[in-house]
Design a protein around this motif. Structure first.
Motif, PDB file in Angstrom:
ATOM      1  N   THR A 241       5.074  10.036  -5.275  1.00 50.71           N
ATOM      2  CA  THR A 241       4.125   9.415  -6.212  1.00 50.71           C
ATOM      3  C   THR A 241       3.177   8.493  -5.462  1.00 50.71           C
ATOM      4  OG1 THR A 241       5.949   9.418  -7.755  1.00 50.71           O
ATOM      5  CG2 THR A 241       4.003   8.228  -8.426  1.00 50.71           C
ATOM      6  N   LEU A 242       3.759   7.724  -4.525  1.00 49.73           N
ATOM      7  CA  LEU A 242       2.916   6.791  -3.763  1.00 49.73           C
ATOM      8  C   LEU A 242       1.885   7.556  -2.934  1.00 49.73           C
ATOM      9  CD1 LEU A 242       5.288   3.979  -2.533  1.00 49.73           C
ATOM     10  CD2 LEU A 242       3.348   3.781  -4.041  1.00 49.73           C
ATOM     11  N   ALA A 243       2.344   8.689  -2.342  1.00 44.95           N
ATOM     12  CA  ALA A 243       1.423   9.490  -1.528  1.00 44.95           C
ATOM     13  C   ALA A 243       0.293  10.033  -2.406  1.00 44.95           C
ATOM     14  CB  ALA A 243       2.181  10.633  -0.867  1.00 44.95           C
ATOM     15  N   ALA A 244       0.681  10.467  -3.634  1.00 48.73           N
ATOM     16  CA  ALA A 244      -0.346  11.002  -4.544  1.00 48.73           C
ATOM     17  C   ALA A 244      -1.336   9.907  -4.934  1.00 48.73           C
ATOM     18  CB  ALA A 244       0.317  11.572  -5.798  1.00 48.73           C
ATOM     19  N   VAL A 245      -0.789   8.705  -5.205  1.00 49.17           N
ATOM     20  CA  VAL A 245      -1.661   7.582  -5.573  1.00 49.17           C
ATOM     21  C   VAL A 245      -2.594   7.233  -4.406  1.00 49.17           C
ATOM     22  CG1 VAL A 245      -1.649   5.110  -6.111  1.00 49.17           C
ATOM     23  CG2 VAL A 245      -0.083   6.619  -7.282  1.00 49.17           C
ATOM     24  N   GLU A 246      -2.004   7.229  -3.188  1.00 50.61           N
ATOM     25  CA  GLU A 246      -2.778   6.914  -1.977  1.00 50.61           C
ATOM     26  C   GLU A 246      -3.899   7.938  -1.798  1.00 50.61           C
ATOM     27  OE1 GLU A 246      -2.207   4.392  -0.042  1.00 50.61           O
ATOM     28  OE2 GLU A 246      -3.477   4.861   1.681  1.00 50.61           O
ATOM     29  N   ASN A 247      -3.531   9.187  -2.032  1.00 48.85           N
ATOM     30  CA  ASN A 247      -4.497  10.280  -1.902  1.00 48.85           C
ATOM     31  C   ASN A 247      -5.656  10.097  -2.878  1.00 48.85           C
ATOM     32  OD1 ASN A 247      -5.378  12.582  -0.766  1.00 48.85           O
ATOM     33  ND2 ASN A 247      -4.335  13.909  -2.205  1.00 48.85           N
ATOM     34  N   GLU A 248      -5.267   9.773  -4.126  1.00 53.16           N
ATOM     35  CA  GLU A 248      -6.283   9.547  -5.160  1.00 53.16           C
ATOM     36  C   GLU A 248      -7.192   8.395  -4.757  1.00 53.16           C
ATOM     37  OE1 GLU A 248      -7.311  10.905  -8.122  1.00 53.16           O
ATOM     38  OE2 GLU A 248      -6.131  12.525  -7.283  1.00 53.16           O
ATOM     39  N   ARG A 249      -6.553   7.329  -4.215  1.00 50.11           N
ATOM     40  CA  ARG A 249      -7.333   6.150  -3.831  1.00 50.11           C
ATOM     41  C   ARG A 249      -8.293   6.498  -2.703  1.00 50.11           C
ATOM     42  NH1 ARG A 249      -4.850   0.941  -1.452  1.00 50.11           N
ATOM     43  NH2 ARG A 249      -5.818   1.966   0.299  1.00 50.11           N
ATOM     44  N   ASN A 250      -7.799   7.292  -1.734  1.00 51.79           N
ATOM     45  CA  ASN A 250      -8.670   7.686  -0.629  1.00 51.79           C
ATOM     46  C   ASN A 250      -9.853   8.485  -1.141  1.00 51.79           C
ATOM     47  OD1 ASN A 250      -7.121   6.432   1.176  1.00 51.79           O
ATOM     48  ND2 ASN A 250      -6.009   8.246   1.846  1.00 51.79           N
ATOM     49  N   LYS A 251      -9.544   9.385  -2.106  1.00 51.03           N
ATOM     50  CA  LYS A 251     -10.611  10.212  -2.672  1.00 51.03           C
ATOM     51  C   LYS A 251     -11.666   9.321  -3.322  1.00 51.03           C
ATOM     52  CE  LYS A 251      -8.633  13.365  -5.258  1.00 51.03           C
ATOM     53  NZ  LYS A 251      -8.184  14.476  -6.024  1.00 51.03           N
ATOM     54  N   LEU A 252     -11.132   8.369  -4.110  1.00 51.03           N
ATOM     55  CA  LEU A 252     -12.058   7.464  -4.818  1.00 51.03           C
ATOM     56  C   LEU A 252     -12.852   6.618  -3.822  1.00 51.03           C
ATOM     57  CD1 LEU A 252     -10.165   6.154  -7.942  1.00 51.03           C
ATOM     58  CD2 LEU A 252     -12.212   7.524  -7.846  1.00 51.03           C
ATOM     59  N   ASP A 253     -12.143   6.142  -2.756  1.00 48.72           N
ATOM     60  CA  ASP A 253     -12.824   5.320  -1.740  1.00 48.72           C
ATOM     61  C   ASP A 253     -13.964   6.095  -1.120  1.00 48.72           C
ATOM     62  OD1 ASP A 253     -11.403   3.138  -2.162  1.00 48.72           O
ATOM     63  OD2 ASP A 253     -10.101   3.291  -0.406  1.00 48.72           O
TER      64      ASP A 253
END
Ligand code: ADP
Length: 586
Positions: A241-253
């Motif tokens: 879940t954390l990796a998915a959240v991190e991924n989403e955040r990177n995408k958004l960044d």
């Protein structure tokens, strides 16, 4: 420690209960056995003993005889002359003799002795008392109500006390062993139970520090093993879940970093928590974590009002930063405590400019068309009103004006059409390969007569061996015609127009210089704008629409070239055209 304490308390309470139960049981067993023995001797189990005791008592030396009988039955009565003894008392409970010579004194008068004095058997004893006794009245066989003697058995219960102290000792020893055993047990239990829990705790602490990489070993299949397995599974899901959240955040960044719209986010207290480069660029001010919503947008919309909006509602606002116009979309991004406000900034300066240009353009077109139309109408009306009273030369000149004005309108409409095609990008270029010099010479030749009519000297000086270029020849010639035509138009008669051309650095160039009226400094940037004319009257007089240079620049742009005015000293104007030699990509 807790486990040890629990086990110790358990053993202690167990031992206390067992001790109390044992001592009480031993006492009551001893008492029961005592009275059972008495009953066996004096009761119905031995029917001859009591009557013979009574008979003996009736003798003259009754007490001695009784004493003898008792001594003879000492074994049955459990008399051991130490803890248990018998007494022979008279009818009033007074001491006569006893089993042990040392006990020659009067025994204490107990409830049982009193009962015997009254002719009843005294066989009641209290478990809490420190002695047991039994008193039998020995009555006269002739008169059963006359108590001749009393046989009194007294047990001082020291056997029970000794037994109980022995038991106490044993219990104490057992307790000691139990305690040692419980210590050992609690140590082993803590190893077996607490150890895995401690490992689990250490794993949870590692996880809270962000280390999900090392799963805990599952060492058993019991509850702890199941718990460890579940814990490992939870860690895995959490990591995913954390990796998915991190991924989403990177995408958004990445999105925020590269998007052209500005994005700023503020926390619940109005402090800046995010600001992308586009927003920094648009707001044109230094921003850090101390920057607040109120400093940036407080005047447009109050922060509280934005927070109280219910999603998906949002507010719009417009602000000006220096020469730019920004359109703002403000919305809350969560209605919880961790929520805040998101502001998206959209730079609409260009849009506004375009809008203004469009309005100006429409106004210009209307104006440009209205003037010739008014002329046409007024001359046509004059002709109509005159009803043939006008001399034929005058009406011919009126009709000539009408035709000129309609030609002008046709030219304007034609130019507008060309421009709109170029704007829309569907004015296809017909590319051919031709000599740049040939095109210039052909345009110069075409303008020669018109130049001569104005008494101009048109010179055409080209560098030798100008290269072949790939371009739309007719459109390029239209550009050259316009530039040379302008030079002829805006140079007072008898002027000098010089056309030069050359090639350098992979491109060809052409310059048209005249010594005419020139273009004032302030108008130089604008002569390429649509309908812009320095001297409107003069331009109109010469049949100009004010669109020639804008069309020319559009065409040159489509060829990836440049068309501009060069700065130079002295009167007159120089227009320079540059074109790449390499074939166009388009
Ligand atoms: P027009 O049809 O009016 O000539 P252009 O777009 O070709 O329109 O030119 C725009 C304006 O630039 C002209 O109206 C004129 O005022 C100015 N201009 C263009 N060329 C010259 C020149 N060679 N000398 C002086 N003024 C010029």
């Amino acid at each position: 420690m807790k486990l040890t304490m629990i086990l110790l308390l358990l053993i202690l309470s167990l031992m206390a209960v067992v001790g109390a139960f044992l001592t009480t049981s031993v006492s009551s067993f001893y008492i029961n056995t005592f009275y059972q023995q008495m009953d066996d001797v004096f009761g119905e189990g031995n029917p001859d003993f009591y009557p013979s005791l009574c008979r003996e008592a009736a003798q003259e030396n009754g007490p001695e005889l009784i004493q003898d009988m008792l001594a003879a039955n000492a074994g049955l009565l459990g008399i051991d002359y130490r803890t248990r003894n018998y007494y022979v008392l008279d009818g009033n409970g007074m001491f006569l003799s006893s089993s042990d010579e040392k006990l020659s004194g009067q025994p204490e008068i107990t409830a049982n002795i009193l009962a015997a004095e009254n002719g009843r058997v005294g066989d009641v004893s209290d478990i809490s008392a420190d002695y047991m006794d039994f008193a039998v009245p020995v009555c006269d066989p002739e008169d059963p109500s006359a108590v001749l003697n009393i046989v009194y058995i007294l047990d001082n219960r020291s056997t029970v006390s000794e037994l109980n102290s022995q038991l106490f000792l044993i219990i104490m020893q057992a307790l000691l062993v139990g305690l040692l055993f419980s210590l050992l047990l609690s140590f082993l239990l803590s190893k077996a139970m607490v150890g895995p829990i401690e490992k689990l705790t250490a794993g949870a602490e590692r996880m809270s520090d962000g280390d999900f990489g090392s799963p805990l070993p599952v060492e058993s299949t019991d509850e702890i093993g199941v718990l460890t397995g579940t814990f490992n599974e939870m860690a895995r899901v959490l990591q995913e879940t954390l990796a998915a959240v991190e991924n989403e955040r990177n995408k958004l960044d990445t999105l925020f970093l590269h998007m052209t719209d500005g994005v700023t986010a503020f926390d619940h207290d109005g402090k800046l928590i995010h600001c992308n480069p586009a927003a920094r660029n648009m707001l044109r001010r230094p921003m850090d974590q101390l920057t607040t919503y109120d400093q940036l947008f407080g005047e447009l919309r109050p922060f509280g009002e934005m927070l109280s909006l219910q999603r998906p509602d949002y507010a719009e606002a417009e602000m000006r930063v220096e020469d730019r116009t920004l359109e703002l979309y403000l919305a809350p991004f969560s209605d919880r405590e961790q929520g805040g406000v998101l502001v998206v900034l959209h730079d609409v300066t260009e849009q506004h400019h375009n809008e203004e240009r469009r309005k100006e353009f429409v106004a210009n077109v209307s104006h440009e068309l209205r003037t010739p139309l008014t002329n046409v109408r007024s001359y046509a009306e004059t002709l109509l009103d005159a009803n043939g009273d006008i001399p034929p030369e005058t009406s011919a000149s009126f009709l000539g004006i009408i035709i000129n004005e309609t030609d002008r309108m046709t030219n304007i409409v034609q130019d507008l059409l060309t421009l709109s095609r170029l704007d829309a990008g569907n004015a296809e270029l017909t590319l051919t390969r031709f000599r740049f010099g040939d095109a210039i010479e052909s345009v110069c030749r075409a303008n020669d007569i018109s130049a001569r009519q104005h008494g101009h000297r048109l010179t055409c000086r080209l560098e030798p061996d100008l290269p072949l270029i790939t371009a739309d020849r007719s459109r390029l010639e239209q550009v050259m015609m316009n530039v040379i035509g302008n030079a002829i138009k805006y140079t007072p008669d008898g002027g000098h127009i010089d056309v030069t051309a050359g090639a350098a650095d992979g491109q060809v160039w052409m310059e048209v210089s005249d010594d005419g009226i020139g273009i004032p400094e302030k108008d130089r940037d604008r002569v390429f704008d649509r309908f812009y004319r320095v001297d409107k009257a003069r331009s109109r007089e010469s049949g100009g629409t004010g669109l020639g240079l804008s069309i020319a620049r559009e065409i040159v742009d489509r060829h990836n070239g440049r068309l501009y005015l060069t700065d130079h000293d002295g009167p007159g104007t120089t227009v320079r055209l540059e074109l790449p030699v390499v074939p166009l990509k388009a």
